[in-house]
Design a protein around this motif. Structure first.
Motif, PDB file in Angstrom:
ATOM      1  N   PHE A   1     -74.567 132.116  15.502  1.00  0.00           N
ATOM      2  CA  PHE A   1     -73.256 132.412  16.088  1.00  0.00           C
ATOM      3  C   PHE A   1     -72.676 131.189  16.808  1.00  0.00           C
ATOM      4  O   PHE A   1     -71.478 130.915  16.721  1.00  0.00           O
ATOM      5  N   LEU A   2     -73.509 130.441  17.512  1.00  0.00           N
ATOM      6  CA  LEU A   2     -73.042 129.213  18.167  1.00  0.00           C
ATOM      7  C   LEU A   2     -72.565 128.185  17.141  1.00  0.00           C
ATOM      8  O   LEU A   2     -71.535 127.538  17.324  1.00  0.00           O
ATOM      9  N   GLY A   3     -73.310 128.020  16.074  1.00  0.00           N
ATOM     10  CA  GLY A   3     -72.920 127.071  15.026  1.00  0.00           C
ATOM     11  C   GLY A   3     -71.608 127.455  14.373  1.00  0.00           C
ATOM     12  O   GLY A   3     -70.718 126.613  14.185  1.00  0.00           O
ATOM     13  N   VAL A   4     -71.450 128.736  14.029  1.00  0.00           N
ATOM     14  CA  VAL A   4     -70.204 129.210  13.421  1.00  0.00           C
ATOM     15  C   VAL A   4     -69.048 129.052  14.405  1.00  0.00           C
ATOM     16  O   VAL A   4     -67.948 128.631  14.037  1.00  0.00           O
ATOM     17  N   GLY A   5     -69.274 129.354  15.675  1.00  0.00           N
ATOM     18  CA  GLY A   5     -68.233 129.207  16.699  1.00  0.00           C
ATOM     19  C   GLY A   5     -67.789 127.764  16.853  1.00  0.00           C
ATOM     20  O   GLY A   5     -66.595 127.479  16.986  1.00  0.00           O
ATOM     21  N   LEU A   6     -68.736 126.830  16.834  1.00  0.00           N
ATOM     22  CA  LEU A   6     -68.390 125.407  16.932  1.00  0.00           C
ATOM     23  C   LEU A   6     -67.581 124.940  15.718  1.00  0.00           C
ATOM     24  O   LEU A   6     -66.626 124.169  15.854  1.00  0.00           O
ATOM     25  N   VAL A   7     -67.936 125.395  14.536  1.00  0.00           N
ATOM     26  CA  VAL A   7     -67.196 125.021  13.329  1.00  0.00           C
ATOM     27  C   VAL A   7     -65.772 125.555  13.403  1.00  0.00           C
ATOM     28  O   VAL A   7     -64.804 124.837  13.120  1.00  0.00           O
ATOM     29  N   ILE A   8     -65.606 126.813  13.791  1.00  0.00           N
ATOM     30  CA  ILE A   8     -64.268 127.410  13.902  1.00  0.00           C
ATOM     31  C   ILE A   8     -63.441 126.684  14.968  1.00  0.00           C
ATOM     32  O   ILE A   8     -62.274 126.369  14.755  1.00  0.00           O
TER      33      ILE A   8
ATOM     34  N   SER B   1     -63.764 123.602  15.962  1.00  0.00           N
ATOM     35  CA  SER B   1     -63.433 122.274  15.429  1.00  0.00           C
ATOM     36  C   SER B   1     -62.266 122.344  14.464  1.00  0.00           C
ATOM     37  O   SER B   1     -61.364 121.493  14.484  1.00  0.00           O
ATOM     38  N   ILE B   2     -62.254 123.343  13.625  1.00  0.00           N
ATOM     39  CA  ILE B   2     -61.152 123.510  12.664  1.00  0.00           C
ATOM     40  C   ILE B   2     -59.845 123.774  13.399  1.00  0.00           C
ATOM     41  O   ILE B   2     -58.810 123.197  13.065  1.00  0.00           O
ATOM     42  N   VAL B   3     -59.866 124.615  14.404  1.00  0.00           N
ATOM     43  CA  VAL B   3     -58.662 124.922  15.182  1.00  0.00           C
ATOM     44  C   VAL B   3     -58.133 123.670  15.884  1.00  0.00           C
ATOM     45  O   VAL B   3     -56.939 123.384  15.861  1.00  0.00           O
ATOM     46  N   VAL B   4     -59.017 122.911  16.510  1.00  0.00           N
ATOM     47  CA  VAL B   4     -58.605 121.674  17.185  1.00  0.00           C
ATOM     48  C   VAL B   4     -58.008 120.691  16.182  1.00  0.00           C
ATOM     49  O   VAL B   4     -56.975 120.062  16.444  1.00  0.00           O
ATOM     50  N   ALA B   5     -58.616 120.540  15.023  1.00  0.00           N
ATOM     51  CA  ALA B   5     -58.098 119.621  13.998  1.00  0.00           C
ATOM     52  C   ALA B   5     -56.726 120.071  13.512  1.00  0.00           C
ATOM     53  O   ALA B   5     -55.824 119.243  13.346  1.00  0.00           O
ATOM     54  N   LEU B   6     -56.536 121.353  13.305  1.00  0.00           N
ATOM     55  CA  LEU B   6     -55.230 121.864  12.868  1.00  0.00           C
ATOM     56  C   LEU B   6     -54.152 121.621  13.915  1.00  0.00           C
ATOM     57  O   LEU B   6     -53.043 121.208  13.592  1.00  0.00           O
ATOM     58  N   ILE B   7     -54.460 121.859  15.165  1.00  0.00           N
ATOM     59  CA  ILE B   7     -53.497 121.617  16.246  1.00  0.00           C
ATOM     60  C   ILE B   7     -53.142 120.133  16.303  1.00  0.00           C
ATOM     61  O   ILE B   7     -51.978 119.762  16.425  1.00  0.00           O
ATOM     62  N   TYR B   8     -54.125 119.280  16.205  1.00  0.00           N
ATOM     63  CA  TYR B   8     -53.881 117.837  16.250  1.00  0.00           C
ATOM     64  C   TYR B   8     -52.981 117.396  15.102  1.00  0.00           C
ATOM     65  O   TYR B   8     -51.987 116.705  15.309  1.00  0.00           O
TER      66      TYR B   8
END
Length: 164
Positions: free
Chosen positions: A8-15, A17-24
């Motif tokens: 769950f921690l790994g999946v949460g970190l991936v999600i 990261s994707i959200v931060v990249a999209l916002i950027y």
């Protein structure tokens, strides 16, 4: 820690990261920024106490926002640290300056003046001319010329080129 918690921690970190990249990446173009350089500087004497510089430069608006020129300032920076600010010459004045002072050469690019627009993602070559209240010998001894352009909203662009 259990395997389930690590998954769950790994999946949460991936999600996250994707959200931060999209916002950027969706906001990168909204930051108004110009990039460019002075391509060529031509100097010449108007009379014994005044000289002029014709500056050809390239500028690119790397953002998705229009840059509306508010102010253009050119300064000569002398070896002792002092600066001399030039007085901008209008577009029609550039034509007259080059017509009566053939040693400057011809005008290769359109002039840039206040209230001109640099459209989003546009790259352009422009010319400006300035008059200095100093003798040509003093201008030629300057270390560099500094070109400063400001947008109506306060965004600034600055580039420097050595005279020699």
């Amino acid at each position: 820690m259990s395997k389930r918690l690590l998954v769950f921690l790994g999946v949460g970190l991936v999600i996250a990261s994707i959200v931060v990249a999209l916002i950027y990446y969706t906001h990168v173009g909204s930051h108004l920024e110009l990039k460019g350089e002075i391509v060529k500087i031509r100097t010449g004497e108007i009379d014994k106490q005044n000289c002029a510089a014709v500056i050809d430069f390239r500028v690119e608006n790397t953002s998705d926002v229009q840059f509306l020129v508010r102010r253009i300032v050119v300064t000569a920076e002398h070896p002792g640290g002092e600066q001399t600010e030039g007085e901008s010459i209008s577009r029609s004045g550039i034509k007259q300056l080059l017509e009566y002072n053939r040693f400057f050469g011809k005008q290769y690019n359109p002039g840039l003046a206040a209230r001109d627009q640099i459209k989003p993602r546009e790259k352009m070559d422009r010319t400006i001319a300035v008059r200095f209240d100093i003798p040509l010998e003093q201008l030629d001894k300057a270390k560099q010329l500094r070109l400063y352009i400001q947008d109506v909203n306060g965004t600034e662009f600055e580039t420097v080129k050595p005279l020699k």
